[in-house]
Motif scaffolding. Structure first.
Motif, PDB file in Angstrom:
ATOM      1  N   UNK A 192     -59.158  -4.040  27.913  1.00  0.00           N
ATOM      2  CA  UNK A 192     -58.639  -3.469  26.678  1.00  0.00           C
ATOM      3  C   UNK A 192     -57.354  -4.226  26.352  1.00  0.00           C
ATOM      4  N   UNK A 193     -56.521  -3.673  25.497  1.00  0.00           N
ATOM      5  CA  UNK A 193     -55.299  -4.379  25.119  1.00  0.00           C
ATOM      6  C   UNK A 193     -54.146  -4.121  26.080  1.00  0.00           C
ATOM      7  N   UNK A 194     -54.300  -3.150  26.985  1.00  0.00           N
ATOM      8  CA  UNK A 194     -53.224  -2.874  27.935  1.00  0.00           C
ATOM      9  C   UNK A 194     -53.766  -2.339  29.259  1.00  0.00           C
ATOM     10  N   UNK A 227     -64.041   9.417  30.672  1.00  0.00           N
ATOM     11  CA  UNK A 227     -63.084  10.435  30.216  1.00  0.00           C
ATOM     12  C   UNK A 227     -62.051   9.838  29.275  1.00  0.00           C
ATOM     13  N   UNK A 228     -61.602   8.629  29.554  1.00  0.00           N
ATOM     14  CA  UNK A 228     -60.636   7.978  28.676  1.00  0.00           C
ATOM     15  C   UNK A 228     -61.216   7.636  27.324  1.00  0.00           C
ATOM     16  N   UNK A 229     -62.502   7.258  27.309  1.00  0.00           N
ATOM     17  CA  UNK A 229     -63.157   6.940  26.042  1.00  0.00           C
ATOM     18  C   UNK A 229     -63.357   8.200  25.224  1.00  0.00           C
ATOM     19  N   UNK A 236     -58.360   2.704  26.122  1.00  0.00           N
ATOM     20  CA  UNK A 236     -59.760   2.350  26.398  1.00  0.00           C
ATOM     21  C   UNK A 236     -60.479   1.867  25.137  1.00  0.00           C
ATOM     22  N   UNK A 237     -59.738   1.588  24.077  1.00  0.00           N
ATOM     23  CA  UNK A 237     -60.226   0.986  22.825  1.00  0.00           C
ATOM     24  C   UNK A 237     -61.571   1.542  22.374  1.00  0.00           C
ATOM     25  N   UNK A 238     -61.726   2.869  22.497  1.00  0.00           N
ATOM     26  CA  UNK A 238     -62.924   3.561  22.004  1.00  0.00           C
ATOM     27  C   UNK A 238     -64.204   2.978  22.578  1.00  0.00           C
ATOM     28  N   UNK A 239     -64.136   2.501  23.815  1.00  0.00           N
ATOM     29  CA  UNK A 239     -65.329   1.947  24.450  1.00  0.00           C
ATOM     30  C   UNK A 239     -65.707   0.576  23.941  1.00  0.00           C
TER      31      UNK A 239
END
Length: 647
Positions: A192-194, A227-229, A236-239
């Motif tokens: 992801x970005x981070x 869970x993060x998505x 988690x950049x929406x999966x």
């Protein structure tokens, strides 16, 4: 594997002492039919980076030069000032093969001795969650007991093997490299970005956390990232992460190179090495779906353009196009990279648009404490960069250049609308008084005529949650797919009809004015003739007895008549009004205040910092989940009801 990991020609490139020799090594490895060895390449790159950045004080007599910031840096610039190198060669201290090989053998020994594959079956072809968790445990348990979130140069296996230190990305890379040592080629990075996690399994669909994030208080290693998505976290950049191949993983370790020596000084050799390696990967097509690496390459090209290569602005645009095409506009940094470039080059209108596009990307997420990095990014834009733009544009020779542009005002509102919608449905509020003051000061810079020139529409919930109703008949609910080609505005059928009706009214008004002017054409010609006669009588030539040519008079009358007809027949030029659709409750509630002739700054501040619709006990359902909940008779918002206040 040992020496067999390099061919005879590749070993002849050692000792590595120039950027060109490292480039040749990477080019040779990338051209192979077999997959590149992540551990070996990470050790080579990490050795060079750490030698030139962490031990720079020992290189007094070496040919090392730096990119340093001058003592007095212009506050409008974010770029480092390049100090010309002492010599043209990009030489650095020699990197001997025995040093690299010893570290490489050490890493293989750690993994091989700690993971017994016989415990997981006779000969597993694909990795499973237990194996991935075991490799993660091996890396995790050999690290020092400190978390290094903001420390530089801890992302390579060189740092791990020489100091037992790794950052978040470094742990994930080490786990994938460890799985490669064990022969599991199905384990790959997801970026992801981070954050970073791994994908594995026969179809590469299984996910597992293998590293920490933030302060490391929540160790989720081995767990799936579902869970993060589902929580709609930006982390988690929406999966929609960058799912790496082995070559993309090489690109990730190159992109993670950090040339910084201090906060204001970069190593010229490391920056040149990173830039050259990224171009090698770019030419091979390994950056085609990697927006972050494209943004890093664009930043490097802005500082030091490579002759014969495309301009850095094209790379920024390419990163945005990749994010939109392959990742559903879920990535934010491509827009902030581009906005920073426009800002540094004083292209302020374009910068405002890029920042608004970044807010459009973040609006689909729910804010959480783990999103600290992107929060700081938006806070800097809102409280430092935009106020500085307004200061520059509101004074001196460039005064009123964009402050009279209604599109810039629309970009500004869209930026804050995205931030407000990011806050909705979140556990933690985003906006506070520190956000409100810069917004009020910025809005006050725009004249009321400029603000009222923006056509603002909003949803039925603009008046507050208590008055929220379903869309009227003929109106469609907003979904992510309703974004236009640029991902900027919502294309709603009912809004399009309103726009068509407004355009018809404008056209009819224009036609009426044109007809009225045509009806007055005769009187206009008469007035012109009268004016001509008057000018003839009052002319000095008339009193001096000079000849007056009738042909010139008729020509003048004809000219006047034709000119009047041409003006009458030409369409009236009307400036297109920017269309803006506000989707957040807060900004929709500010609509009337924003368009009023005199700004009520106190009311705007109160509305912006009012108690947000944050998540109290559950999470706010959106899209298909909300529809399913309504069908089942459940509430779309699963938050815990408020406790009755005691009198």
């Amino acid at each position: 594997m040992g020496m067999a990991s390099l061919t005879e020609d590749e070993r002849r490139l050692f000792p590595l002492k120039t950027v060109s020799s490292v480039i040749s090594l990477f080019q040779s490895i990338l051209k192979r039919t077999t997959e590149p060895d992540l551990a070996l390449l990470s050790i080579v790159v990490g050795c060079i980076e750490n030698t030139l950045t962490c031990n720079h004080q020992l290189l007094g007599g070496a040919k090392s030069t730096v990119l340093a910031a001058a003592a007095a840096v212009d506050e409008t610039s974010e770029k480092l000032i390049v100090i010309p190198p002492i010599r043209k060669e990009d030489d650095f201290p020699e990197i001997e093969w025995p040093t690299v090989e010893a570290l490489y053998v050490k890493f293989r020994a750690i993994i091989k001795s700690s993971v017994d594959l016989t415990q997981y079956g006779s000969c597993p072809e694909f990795a499973n969650r237990e194996i991935v968790k075991r490799v993660s445990d091996v890396i995790w348990n050999t690290l020092t007991r400190s978390y290094y979130k903001d420390r530089a140069h801890l992302q390579s296996l060189y740092s791990y093997l020489t100091g037992n230190k790794l950052d978040c990305f470094g742990v994930a890379l080490a786990v994938v490299a460890g799985c490669q040592v064990l022969g599991f080629d199905d384990v790959h990075l997801a970026l992801s970005e981070d954050h970073a996690w791994v994908m594995f399994g026969p179809d590469n669909k299984e996910t597992a956390e293998v590293t920490w994030h933030g302060k490391g208080n929540e160790d989720k290693r081995g767990q799936p990232v579902d869970s993060g998505i589902l929580a709609r976290s930006w982390l988690y950049v929406a999966g929609n992460p960058v799912i790496c191949s082995r070559f993309t993983e090489v690109a990730s370790l190159v992109s993670s190179i950090n040339p910084s020596i201090t906060a204001t000084t970069d190593s010229l050799e490391v920056a040149s090495l990173q830039q050259s390696l990224l171009w090698v990967l770019y030419d091979a097509g390994h950056l085609d779906r990697y927006p972050m690496a494209l943004g890093n390459l664009a930043d490097l090209e802005e500082l030091s353009p490579t002759p014969g290569r495309c301009h850095c602005s094209q790379l920024f645009s390419q990163a945005i196009e990749v994010a939109r095409r392959y990742y559903g506009n879920s990535h934010v940094y491509p827009y902030t990279y581009q906005g920073g470039y426009f800002y540094r080059n004083r292209m302020y209108k374009e910068a405002l648009e890029s920042w608004a596009n970044a807010a459009d990307a973040i609006r689909s997420y729910n804010y959480s404490r783990e999103d600290e990095e992107i929060y700081k990014e938006f806070l800097e834009i809102a409280n430092e960069l935009i106020p500085f733009v307004m200061k520059v544009e509101g004074s001196g020779h460039s005064a009123r250049s964009i402050l009279k542009d209604s599109e810039c005002f629309a970009h500004l509102l869209r930026f804050y609308d995205g931030i407000c919608q990011w806050e909705e449905g979140s556990c933690t509020p985003v906006l506070h008084i520190g956000w409100a003051k810069p917004l009020v000061n910025t809005i006050s810079k725009f004249d009321s005529q400029v603000r009222r020139h923006v056509v603002i529409s909003c949803s039925e919930v603009a008046e507050g949650e208590s008055q929220a109703t379903k869309p009227q008949e003929g109106k469609a609910e907003f979904h992510r797919e309703d974004l236009d080609a640029n991902g900027n505005q919502v294309v709603l059928p009912w809004l399009a009809k309103e726009q068509e009706q407004e355009e018809r009214l404008v056209d009819s008004d224009v036609s009426g004015k044109a007809a009225e002017q045509k009806a007055l054409l005769g009187s206009t010609a008469l007035a012109a003739l009268t004016d001509l006669c008057g000018r003839t009588v009052l002319s000095p030539a008339f009193f001096l007895g000079s000849d007056i040519k009738g042909g010139s008079d008729s020509q003048t009358i004809q000219t006047l008549t034709i000119t009047g007809t041409a003006v009458t027949d030409s369409p009236v030029k009307t400036t297109t009004k920017p269309q803006l659709y506000l989707r957040s409750h807060k900004m929709a509630g500010l609509k009337d205040l924003l368009l009023s002739e005199k700004l009520n700054t106190h009311a705007i501040s109160l509305q912006l910092t009012a108690q947000s619709q944050v998540q109290l006990g559950g999470r706010k359902l959106r899209g298909e989940e909300a529809k399913d909940a309504k069908q089942d008779g459940r509430e779309a918002n699963l938050s815990r009801p408020k406790r009755t206040r005691k009198e």
